[in-house]
Design an enzyme around this catalytic site. Sequence first.
Site, short mmCIF file in Angstrom:
data_model
loop_
_atom_site.label_atom_id
_atom_site.label_comp_id
_atom_site.label_asym_id
_atom_site.label_seq_id
_atom_site.Cartn_x
_atom_site.Cartn_y
_atom_site.Cartn_z
N SER A 107 0.84 -1.20 0.00
CA SER A 107 0.00 0.00 0.00
C SER A 107 0.87 1.26 0.00
CB SER A 107 -0.89 -0.03 1.23
OG SER A 107 -1.67 1.12 1.23
N GLY A 108 0.62 2.16 -0.92
CA GLY A 108 1.37 3.41 -0.99
C GLY A 108 2.60 3.32 -1.86
N THR A 112 -1.66 2.69 -7.94
CA THR A 112 -2.77 3.45 -8.53
C THR A 112 -2.25 4.55 -9.43
OG1 THR A 112 -4.04 2.97 -6.57
CG2 THR A 112 -4.86 4.74 -7.96
N ASN A 157 -1.15 5.45 3.17
CA ASN A 157 -1.28 6.16 1.90
C ASN A 157 -2.47 7.13 2.02
OD1 ASN A 157 -1.70 6.96 -0.71
ND2 ASN A 157 -1.75 4.89 -1.58
N SER A 160 -5.40 5.83 -0.48
CA SER A 160 -5.29 4.38 -0.56
C SER A 160 -6.55 3.78 -1.19
CB SER A 160 -5.12 3.82 0.85
OG SER A 160 -5.02 2.43 0.79
N SER A 161 -6.34 2.88 -2.16
CA SER A 161 -7.49 2.22 -2.79
C SER A 161 -8.05 1.22 -1.80
CB SER A 161 -7.05 1.50 -4.05
OG SER A 161 -6.16 2.28 -4.78
N GLY A 389 -2.61 -3.16 -2.07
CA GLY A 389 -1.34 -3.82 -1.79
C GLY A 389 -1.32 -4.41 -0.40
N GLU A 391 -0.70 -5.16 3.30
CA GLU A 391 -0.97 -4.12 4.29
C GLU A 391 -0.79 -4.67 5.71
OE1 GLU A 391 -4.25 -1.11 2.96
OE2 GLU A 391 -5.13 -2.59 4.30
N1 LIG Z 1 5.27 8.02 -9.95
C1 LIG Z 1 4.95 8.83 -8.96
N2 LIG Z 1 5.34 10.11 -9.00
C2 LIG Z 1 5.02 10.95 -8.01
N3 LIG Z 1 4.32 10.59 -6.91
C3 LIG Z 1 3.91 9.32 -6.79
C4 LIG Z 1 4.17 8.37 -7.83
N4 LIG Z 1 3.63 7.21 -7.48
C5 LIG Z 1 3.04 7.42 -6.27
N5 LIG Z 1 3.19 8.69 -5.88
C6 LIG Z 1 2.68 9.28 -4.62
O1 LIG Z 1 2.39 8.26 -3.72
C7 LIG Z 1 1.05 8.26 -3.30
C8 LIG Z 1 0.50 6.84 -3.19
O2 LIG Z 1 0.47 6.19 -4.42
P1 LIG Z 1 -0.66 5.20 -4.85
O3 LIG Z 1 -0.49 4.94 -6.27
O4 LIG Z 1 -1.96 5.68 -4.39
O5 LIG Z 1 -0.27 3.92 -4.01
P2 LIG Z 1 -0.96 2.50 -4.05
O6 LIG Z 1 -2.06 2.52 -5.04
O7 LIG Z 1 0.13 1.58 -4.42
O8 LIG Z 1 -1.42 2.27 -2.69
C9 LIG Z 1 0.33 9.01 -4.37
O9 LIG Z 1 -0.79 9.63 -3.84
C10 LIG Z 1 1.39 10.00 -4.82
O10 LIG Z 1 1.39 11.10 -3.97
MG LIG Z 2 -3.97 2.23 -4.79
#
Ligand SMILES: Nc1ncnc2c1ncn2[C@@H]1O[C@H](COP(=O)(O)OP(=O)(O)O)[C@@H](O)[C@H]1O
Ligand SMILES: [Mg+2]
Length: 1028
Positions: A107-108, A112, A157, A160-161, A389, A391
Amino acid sequence: MESALTARDRVGVQDFVLLENFTSEAAFIENLRRRFRENLIYTYIGPVLVSVNPYRDLQIYSRQHMERYRGVSFYEVPPHLFAVADTVYRALRTERRDQAVMISGESGAGKTEATKRLLQFYAETCPAPERGGAVRDRLLQSNPVLEAFGNAKTLRNDNSSRFGKYMDVQFDFKGAPVGGHILSYLLEKSRVVHQNHGERNFHIFYQLLEGGEEETLRRLGLERNPQSYLYLVKGQCAKVSSINDKNDWKVVRKALSVINFTEDEVEDLLSIVASVLHLGNLHFAADEESNAQVTSENQFKYLTRLLGVDGATFREALTHRKITAKGEELLSPLNLEQAAYARDALAKAVYSRTFTWLVGKINRSLASKDAQSPSWRSTTVLGLLDIYGFEVFQNNSFEQFCINYCNEKLQQLFIELTLKSEQEEYEAEGIAWEPVQYFNNKIICDLVEEKFKGIISILDEECLRPGEATDLTFLEKLEDTIKHHPHFLTHKLADQRTRKSLGRGEFRLLHYAGEVTYSVTGFLDKNNDLLFRNLKETMCSSENPIMSQCFDRSELSDKKRPETVATQFKMSLLQLVEILQSKEPAYIRCIKPNDAKQPGRFDEVLIRHQVKYLGLMENLRVRRAGFAYRRKYEAFLQRYKSLCPETWPTWAGRPQDGVAVLVRHLGYKPEEYKMGRTKIFIRFPKTLFATEDALEVRRQSLATQIQASWRGFHWRQKFLRVKRSAICIQSWWRGTLGRRKAAKRKWAAQTVRRLIRGFILRHAPRCPENAFFLDHVRTSFLLNLRRQLPRNVLDTSWPTPPPALREASELLRELCRKNMVWKYCRSISPEWKQQLHQKAVASEIFKGKKDNYPQSVPRLFISTRLGADEISSKVLQALGTEPIQYAVPVVKYDRKGYKPRPRQLLLTPNAVVIVEDAKVKQRIEYPNLTGISVSSLSDSLFVLHVQREDNKQKGDVVLQSDHVIETLTKMALSADRVNNININQGSITYAGGPGRDGIIDFTPGSELLIAKAKNGHLAVVAPRLNSR
Ligand SMILES: Nc1ncnc2c1ncn2[C@@H]1O[C@H](COP(=O)(O)OP(=O)(O)O)[C@@H](O)[C@H]1O
Ligand SMILES: [Mg+2]
């Protein structure tokens, strides 16, 4: 190959395969760290992309970046998400196989985010579909809506989804996105009623309260402050600095309209969101029998309105439970605790079902409209998997159990598809190979999902069994059944040391990604997911259209117990695995650099842990030991046969031999490839890239050849067609011309012949033989005549007509003459007309009667012979208003002595006036003028006969005028005496005075002489004129 890379891109190695010490975890992490320090977040392990979350905007996803990665070889450009995106897309197009991009990480870690970037890449770089271009927008806009309803801030996060998402994007044969479909997995609905400290409820609640218009909030009965809602205050962090709820609300509102929401539907949806908030604030109080009663009337009022339910029924359903015993329905009142439980269950059910409805709604708007068309069959699908992810929290419950189980399954799939299958393949193909050891997590998957012995089975059993089942009895059952499992621990089963870290109501699983301790509290409830029947019934009758779709009546009559949540989830995961297996996989492994969501911090312990459980080291080892590329002989030969003259265009022998010939021709070195039983294995990517490049060049020249011959053929066909047409037109036209000429000649010959016959018979009566000739002569006479008509009245010329036209010719001539006369008459002026009139009268009077008349003919009559200035003003005064029509100087002869005296003769409309200088000598009123006499000779004497009853009258007057014809004509006209002019031969008798008559004798002579004769007569000798 790496010419396009800049020095910065070469920090460390951009593909771990190139790492010198590829078995060392330290070297692996060091490479990650070096690149991360330079903001290089992407690194490959062969085709797998490893991504480290930078937690800052690196500006590497612009349109220029997209262009840079389009259509180039994977290894020619620095590693990037877009390189994977483009490779996947090209494989989809050229090989026409469905693809799936699996994005994993805890997660994070950035899953996404990566999914969104991929979607954006496809939306912006793929060609637009011919129809339904809106699909691209909808694919993009579905995201903010789903995130608003399905994402929340957690400790790990901020976005977080809280649901799993698998999204299919459908491409037509031209590579344009034409449709999509989303599968969602298990929304963490417990969040609706409870959040851990530092966490929030789903974004949509805060967005609505922050961003919703005053009017909307008033309608929904909401206050702006999230602190007023019990469902929003549990985590004690309604405001988060990284989240702008107000802006996000605007984005969501816009997105809703893009994905086909009507205003009404938005209202219904918001009513539901608001009703969940109101439910949270619904309080109960206990009555004397400790039965729960609704106390928050205001909330209740809004609830009934927003959910569209009947108040009384709803109130009863909130505080009672319907039990069916022996076929009879009984209402049993709820106590406070039960009522709160029922209320929360309702809130969760309402929210999660609405979420499911939302996904369905989005899917309808994404569905390709062309599903029936034949081209539909040729569409390919690209799947994007972004699932929650792995968690670990302080307190982990049923949801974490499901999420982590899901991650176990996906890890399993990854192992299956990469490590295990790779090694199995080498074995099957008989390729010499040293096995790589890796951890297979199947054992953990089995622990969770196995029938009868798996945790889910045991949980289900505990949920279904009669008697008092509780979370703790479930734990006991677990301990009984799987106590020997190496990945399972509880307080009771643990040794002294570990026991301390485990509570009595907890169990621990040793996941592939680490240990997680789960608290069994709530497991049974959440797995059962019970909603009291009467609450369900109430919702089924809701007038809110979304609610009535979410709660279907058929559910009420269905006697079968629904599958438990865990089992449903298990099934859906099995389905997902099946979907993913049917596609060509691509992997993105996301790593989270620190737990603080901070940019630039590289927490080595945390990263090592992830590298380990993601199996990246094993992945690398297999990659290094193995072959980058393999292909069935048939497919390889089919693709590259054009590169070798012996295999092009067809190879007759075994494909394997063909491939052997082909690679020899291509100059592959023995260490670069191996020949298996059914496949060729190529060790290094660069060997394949060189071959691909050669194919690209070859394709160009093949395409040119095909184009050239096709163009040649095409133009020759066209030329032949044109030629055939030209010949056809020519021959037809020549025929037409020939026929026309022949017809003309025939006609000419006939005409000539007829004319000759007619000429011969021209004098015979009209008969068929001469009719043509005669007609011809007539027509030509008439046509000729038209050009030879006389020009004026005096022109007497006229062409000679043929005998048959003589009469007609005369008539025409007469007509013509009349016409000319008529024209002439019309053209003469009034003055000329008067002149002619007077001349005509003169002619009538004098023609053939008086000798000097002919001389007067060519002389024009003058309107008057004396101007106004020549007449005395006294005379004019005497005449008064009487106008003078004509004035002429005359000579008067005395009646006695015939003395000549000059006088003026004036004609007025009423009288003849004789003037001597300034005196009117005599005035003869016309009625008194009885006649006028002249001689027939050439003299110019005349006598005016006057009525003599009146004594005042002096008697007849003898006058002479040089213009006698003119003077008399005018006088006769004025006095209306045209018929009273006497032309006498010899002599004129006149009355000289009372009783005295005079006589004038006229004789012709040589010259004019006027004198008194001896006989007392006036003798006039008039000269003879030549005309007589
Ligand atoms: N490629 C990236 N560039 C900049 N910031 C990112 C990137 N990937 C993730 N982040 C930051 O990390 C945070 C969490 O990412 P997210 O994709 O929501 O995580 P996950 O879906 O894996 O839980 C996002 O809200 C963003 O702020
Ligand atoms: Mg996500």
